[in-house]
Design a protein around this motif. Structure first.
Motif, PDB file in Angstrom:
ATOM      1  N   ILE A   1     -13.233 -21.139 -43.009  1.00  0.00           N
ATOM      2  CA  ILE A   1     -13.173 -20.649 -41.755  1.00  0.00           C
ATOM      3  C   ILE A   1     -14.159 -21.419 -40.560  1.00  0.00           C
ATOM      4  CG2 ILE A   1     -13.016 -18.694 -40.135  1.00  0.00           C
ATOM      5  CD1 ILE A   1     -12.709 -16.919 -42.540  1.00  0.00           C
ATOM      6  N   ASN A   2     -13.654 -22.018 -39.692  1.00  0.00           N
ATOM      7  CA  ASN A   2     -14.687 -22.538 -38.746  1.00  0.00           C
ATOM      8  C   ASN A   2     -14.776 -21.925 -37.554  1.00  0.00           C
ATOM      9  OD1 ASN A   2     -12.619 -23.651 -37.410  1.00  0.00           O
ATOM     10  ND2 ASN A   2     -12.624 -25.805 -38.236  1.00  0.00           N
ATOM     11  N   SER A   3     -15.605 -22.563 -36.582  1.00  0.00           N
ATOM     12  CA  SER A   3     -15.778 -21.775 -35.125  1.00  0.00           C
ATOM     13  C   SER A   3     -14.426 -21.615 -34.395  1.00  0.00           C
ATOM     14  CB  SER A   3     -16.767 -22.360 -34.299  1.00  0.00           C
ATOM     15  OG  SER A   3     -16.260 -23.665 -34.231  1.00  0.00           O
ATOM     16  N   ALA A   4     -13.544 -22.724 -34.692  1.00  0.00           N
ATOM     17  CA  ALA A   4     -12.331 -22.765 -34.104  1.00  0.00           C
ATOM     18  C   ALA A   4     -11.392 -21.456 -34.455  1.00  0.00           C
ATOM     19  CB  ALA A   4     -11.401 -23.810 -34.110  1.00  0.00           C
TER      20      ALA A   4
ATOM     21  N   ALA B   1     -13.040 -17.857 -25.510  1.00  0.00           N
ATOM     22  CA  ALA B   1     -13.134 -17.397 -27.076  1.00  0.00           C
ATOM     23  C   ALA B   1     -13.871 -18.502 -27.751  1.00  0.00           C
ATOM     24  CB  ALA B   1     -11.661 -17.157 -27.583  1.00  0.00           C
ATOM     25  N   ARG B   2     -13.802 -19.783 -27.431  1.00  0.00           N
ATOM     26  CA  ARG B   2     -14.283 -20.624 -28.176  1.00  0.00           C
ATOM     27  C   ARG B   2     -15.639 -20.837 -27.879  1.00  0.00           C
ATOM     28  NH1 ARG B   2     -12.001 -26.341 -28.828  1.00  0.00           N
ATOM     29  NH2 ARG B   2     -13.542 -26.089 -30.295  1.00  0.00           N
TER      30      ARG B   2
ATOM     31  N   SER C   1     -20.565 -28.513 -41.236  1.00  0.00           N
ATOM     32  CA  SER C   1     -19.060 -28.660 -40.701  1.00  0.00           C
ATOM     33  C   SER C   1     -19.122 -28.365 -39.151  1.00  0.00           C
ATOM     34  CB  SER C   1     -18.291 -27.420 -41.164  1.00  0.00           C
ATOM     35  OG  SER C   1     -17.088 -26.811 -40.210  1.00  0.00           O
ATOM     36  N   GLU C   2     -19.899 -27.509 -38.681  1.00  0.00           N
ATOM     37  CA  GLU C   2     -19.966 -27.075 -37.087  1.00  0.00           C
ATOM     38  C   GLU C   2     -20.512 -28.267 -36.310  1.00  0.00           C
ATOM     39  OE1 GLU C   2     -18.079 -25.070 -35.424  1.00  0.00           O
ATOM     40  OE2 GLU C   2     -17.647 -23.808 -37.494  1.00  0.00           O
TER      41      GLU C   2
ATOM     42  N   TRP D   1     -18.775 -21.278 -30.563  1.00  0.00           N
ATOM     43  CA  TRP D   1     -19.633 -20.612 -31.536  1.00  0.00           C
ATOM     44  C   TRP D   1     -20.367 -21.514 -32.476  1.00  0.00           C
ATOM     45  CZ3 TRP D   1     -20.664 -15.677 -30.966  1.00  0.00           C
ATOM     46  CH2 TRP D   1     -19.763 -14.691 -30.558  1.00  0.00           C
ATOM     47  N   GLY D   2     -20.185 -22.986 -32.432  1.00  0.00           N
ATOM     48  CA  GLY D   2     -20.711 -23.874 -33.227  1.00  0.00           C
ATOM     49  C   GLY D   2     -22.029 -23.819 -33.174  1.00  0.00           C
TER      50      GLY D   2
ATOM     51  N   LEU E   1     -12.676 -18.829 -35.943  1.00  0.00           N
ATOM     52  CA  LEU E   1     -13.118 -17.552 -35.287  1.00  0.00           C
ATOM     53  C   LEU E   1     -12.688 -17.468 -34.046  1.00  0.00           C
ATOM     54  CD1 LEU E   1     -16.756 -17.826 -36.263  1.00  0.00           C
ATOM     55  CD2 LEU E   1     -15.356 -16.359 -37.347  1.00  0.00           C
ATOM     56  N   SER E   2     -12.427 -18.144 -33.146  1.00  0.00           N
ATOM     57  CA  SER E   2     -12.172 -18.134 -31.621  1.00  0.00           C
ATOM     58  C   SER E   2     -10.529 -17.724 -31.875  1.00  0.00           C
ATOM     59  CB  SER E   2     -12.125 -19.330 -30.674  1.00  0.00           C
ATOM     60  OG  SER E   2     -11.248 -20.361 -31.271  1.00  0.00           O
TER      61      SER E   2
ATOM     62  N   HIS F   1      -8.457 -24.389 -35.882  1.00  0.00           N
ATOM     63  CA  HIS F   1      -7.907 -24.620 -34.623  1.00  0.00           C
ATOM     64  C   HIS F   1      -6.203 -24.718 -35.108  1.00  0.00           C
ATOM     65  CE1 HIS F   1      -7.835 -28.763 -36.064  1.00  0.00           C
ATOM     66  NE2 HIS F   1      -7.026 -29.219 -35.145  1.00  0.00           N
TER      67      HIS F   1
ATOM     68  N   LEU G   1     -23.823 -20.616 -34.590  1.00  0.00           N
ATOM     69  CA  LEU G   1     -23.868 -20.632 -35.856  1.00  0.00           C
ATOM     70  C   LEU G   1     -24.816 -21.462 -36.723  1.00  0.00           C
ATOM     71  CD1 LEU G   1     -20.075 -20.249 -36.609  1.00  0.00           C
ATOM     72  CD2 LEU G   1     -21.620 -18.426 -36.991  1.00  0.00           C
TER      73      LEU G   1
END
Lengths: 143, 113
Positions: free
Chosen positions: B56-59, A106-107, A46-47, A109-110, B61-62, B25, A113
């Motif tokens: 839940i993706n990284s967006a 805050a963004r 996904s990331e 993390w892709g 989490l943010s 997001h 992870l």
């Protein structure tokens, strides 16, 4: 034990990464990756797809991200192709404390992870474009 | 994609955020609006119920990090329940579990609330 190749082409539009996630997990299950790692596959794919859509293809309308999947010599391998120029050489490490104190967004993390969840990751260019290659080691059964 | 919904139960000084759908997001406005509504009711403790969230993706989490920053600045405590084992692992990797204690069920979380 090698698998046939699976090639997916998904629109560079958020939400479509889920098609790649679920196909990847189906292949992982078929070739014996322990179910406890299915979440790792889902999140890493996904990331990587979201990064390819956003940073590679810049969400260009009509553009697509290609995902190639294959098992080769007990390694479950995924290649995600985009139209970008690849990652900057130095990717700053994401740090929650810095994000909570406003010192970084805050963004972001892709990559963090992906690198935590896969057994190997490589970034390179080939003739089809920019590639993120994710690998998961399959269990070796000794008879 | 499963559209995201958040239903909040406010019983000051606590509030429970019951989330359903994909935390991405697209949930940002709904989550931050819900947070502002709770904060406006002088809530001091917020329980995030993830039992009906399976992506839940990284967006996403943010969005949680933005909410955590706001709650820390306002002296509010965040807790969580219902995370799958995989998402407990992700939260641990990112460091969120240090700031948002997790309980297996809503009942356990409510007892500690």
């Amino acid at each position: 034990m090698n698998s046939e190749k699976i090639h997916l082409s998904i629109p560079a539009k958020l939400g479509y990464e889920k098609f790649a996630m679920e196909t990847a997990v189906s292949l992982a299950a078929l070739y014996g990756l322990p179910p406890a790692r299915f979440g790792d596959v889902r999140t890493a794919i996904s990331e990587a797809c979201i990064n390819a859509m956003e940073h590679g293809n810049k969400f260009a309308p009509g553009s697509s991200v290609e995902v190639h999947m294959q098992v080769r010599e007990k390694i479950l391998q995924f290649k995600i192709f985009d139209k970008g120029k690849g990652l900057a050489r130095q990717i700053p490490k994401s740090n929650l404390r810095r994000k909570l104190t406003g010192k970084e967004p805050a963004r972001g993390w892709g990559i963090f992870l992906i690198e935590k969840l896969v057994d190997d990751v490589n970034y390179f260019q080939d003739k089809k474009g920019n590639v993120t290659q994710l690998s998961f080691n399959l269990p070796v059964h000794i008879d | 994609m499963q559209s995201f919904q958040v239903n909040i139960e406010i019983d000051s000084p606590g509030a429970v955020f019951n989330m359903r759908g994909d935390l991405t997001h697209e949930c940002e406005k709904k989550m931050l609006d819900a947070y502002e509504k709770a904060a406006g009711s002088n809530v001091k403790k917020i329980l995030l119920n993830f039992s009906q969230v399976d992506y839940i993706n990284s967006a996403g989490l943010s969005v949680l990090i933005t909410m955590l920053t706001k709650s820390q600045n306002a002296g509010q405590k965040l807790t969580a329940c219902g995370l799958s084992q995989h998402f407990q692992k992700i939260f641990d990797m990112v460091g969120l579990l240090k700031y948002i204690p997790h309980f297996a069920t809503i009942d356990e979380a409510m007892q500690a609330f």
